[in-house]
Motif scaffolding. Structure first.
Motif, short mmCIF file in Angstrom:
data_model
loop_
_atom_site.label_atom_id
_atom_site.label_comp_id
_atom_site.label_asym_id
_atom_site.label_seq_id
_atom_site.Cartn_x
_atom_site.Cartn_y
_atom_site.Cartn_z
N ASN A 2 -2.67 -21.99 27.23
CA ASN A 2 -2.04 -21.17 28.25
C ASN A 2 -1.97 -21.91 29.58
N GLY A 20 -9.46 -20.84 32.46
CA GLY A 20 -10.46 -19.78 32.41
C GLY A 20 -11.48 -19.86 33.52
N THR A 101 -2.84 -10.76 21.91
CA THR A 101 -4.15 -11.40 22.03
C THR A 101 -4.40 -11.90 23.45
N PHE A 102 -3.40 -12.56 24.03
CA PHE A 102 -3.52 -13.05 25.40
C PHE A 102 -3.71 -11.88 26.37
N SER A 103 -2.90 -10.84 26.19
CA SER A 103 -2.97 -9.68 27.09
C SER A 103 -4.31 -8.98 26.99
N LYS A 104 -4.90 -8.94 25.81
CA LYS A 104 -6.23 -8.36 25.68
C LYS A 104 -7.23 -9.09 26.55
N ARG A 105 -7.16 -10.42 26.55
CA ARG A 105 -8.06 -11.21 27.39
C ARG A 105 -7.85 -10.87 28.86
N VAL A 106 -6.60 -10.68 29.24
CA VAL A 106 -6.30 -10.33 30.63
C VAL A 106 -6.88 -8.97 30.98
N GLU A 108 -9.27 -7.37 29.61
CA GLU A 108 -10.73 -7.36 29.57
C GLU A 108 -11.37 -7.93 30.84
N GLU A 109 -10.59 -8.64 31.64
CA GLU A 109 -11.11 -9.18 32.89
C GLU A 109 -11.21 -8.12 33.98
N THR A 133 -7.85 -2.15 24.22
CA THR A 133 -9.03 -2.50 25.02
C THR A 133 -9.59 -1.30 25.76
#
Length: 313
Positions: A2, A20, A101-106, A108-109, A133
């Motif tokens: 990314n 990250g 998957t990428f959006s989940k990481r976002v 979760e922040e 999430t």
């Protein structure tokens, strides 16, 4: 995966957090989704270039808005740019999974996310990621667009730019009655689109409703009340063609749309009242040699962030 590519700077001078590192020091997370699925008409293609050109255009701007009580957005919020989702041009399904998957990481922040398309198909996996999430919660959506984008499929593609709301209607974490299709207008909509929205329970606010209202800020308040009713948060998604083509040369040719002032006012008012995140889609740089539309995205985002600051102060 990314990263931010080549000569492209982070959006509005944001910190590059594509590795990250440093995310914890930010309040707002920017990311791009350089995805274009099936092209629906003629030479209106190339919106996968949107994230890159929006970032390039943003290098010109500060966070200072004298017309909004002299607010300096960067004096209140720190921006981080996470780079782009690594899409797979040959696979719609794989790309949708990667966006999710990428959006989940976002999500979760627990920051304020701003995503750039790409076409409007990206909003479905972003919303799917949000609902997964935040299980047990419900969300409303303010959808600023000329079109409903709720067709069942486009020539068999269930994830095309004309279909995301058909998929969003199916998500358990979205309250369909709190989806407000706002700014809808023009004959590029199909008769069944309005019927699908009605059957799903979604609300429609047409361009005429906006144009004939006596106070656009009061209309924004009414739209927000409907979107926020019985939900835990409201998401804002904007397609460039909610703007009249006079204000959007880098977008599809849709007349009778919003002026730039009307869009900025609506965005600012919605953000003041509270949104959990936003996206801006369908800027077509190849149609716009001066990149007016890509430049305007910076102002839209700054108005949203200024509204967020005002609402939280």
């Amino acid at each position: 995966m990314n990263k931010i590519y080549g000569n492209t700077p982070p959006f509005l001078g944001a910190k590059n957090v594509s590795t990250g590192k440093g995310i914890e020091e930010t309040d707002v997370l920017i990311y791009g989704v350089p995805w274009e699925g099936a092209v629906t008409w003629g030479d209106y293609t190339g919106c996968e270039l949107g994230p890159k050109v929006i970032r390039l255009s943003s290098a010109r701007y500060s966070g200072y808005l004298p017309e909004l009580n002299h607010i300096d957005v960067f004096g209140h919020l720190s921006l981080g740019d996470m780079g782009d989702v690594d899409v797979v041009p040959a696979s719609v399904e794989e790309t949708m999974e990667r966006i999710e998957t990428f959006s989940k990481r976002v999500w979760e922040e627990n920051k304020f996310p701003v995503a750039f398309g790409g076409d409007h198909g990206i909003t479905y996996p972003i919303m799917k990621a949000l609902t997964e999430t935040q299980q047990g919660k419900k969300f409303g959506i303010i959808h600023l667009d000329a079109h409903y984008d709720n067709m069942v499929s486009h020539e068999g593609d269930e994830f095309a730019r004309s279909t995301p709301f058909a998929r969003i209607y199916e998500l358990d974490g979205i309250r369909n009655e709190s989806i407000i299709h706002t700014g809808i207008h023009g004959p590029r909509n199909k008769p069944e689109s309005g019927q699908y929205a009605k059957e799903a329970g979604a609300e429609t606010v047409t361009i005429r409703d906006i144009r004939e209202c006596t106070n656009i800020k009061e209309l924004a308040e009414d739209v927000y009340k409907k979107a926020s009713h019985n939900v835990d948060g409201v998401y804002l998604t904007i397609c460039s063609d909610v703007l009249d083509y006079a204000f959007n040369p880098g977008g599809p040719v849709d007349g009778n749309g919003l002026t730039s002032y009307e869009l900025l006012t609506l965005v600012h008012e919605f953000a003041k009242r509270g949104i959990v995140g936003m996206d801006f889609v369908e800027v077509y740089p190849q149609q716009d040699p001066s990149q007016f539309s890509a430049h305007f995205v910076s102002t839209v985002v700054l108005y949203a962030l200024a509204g967020k600051i005002e609402g939280e102060s």
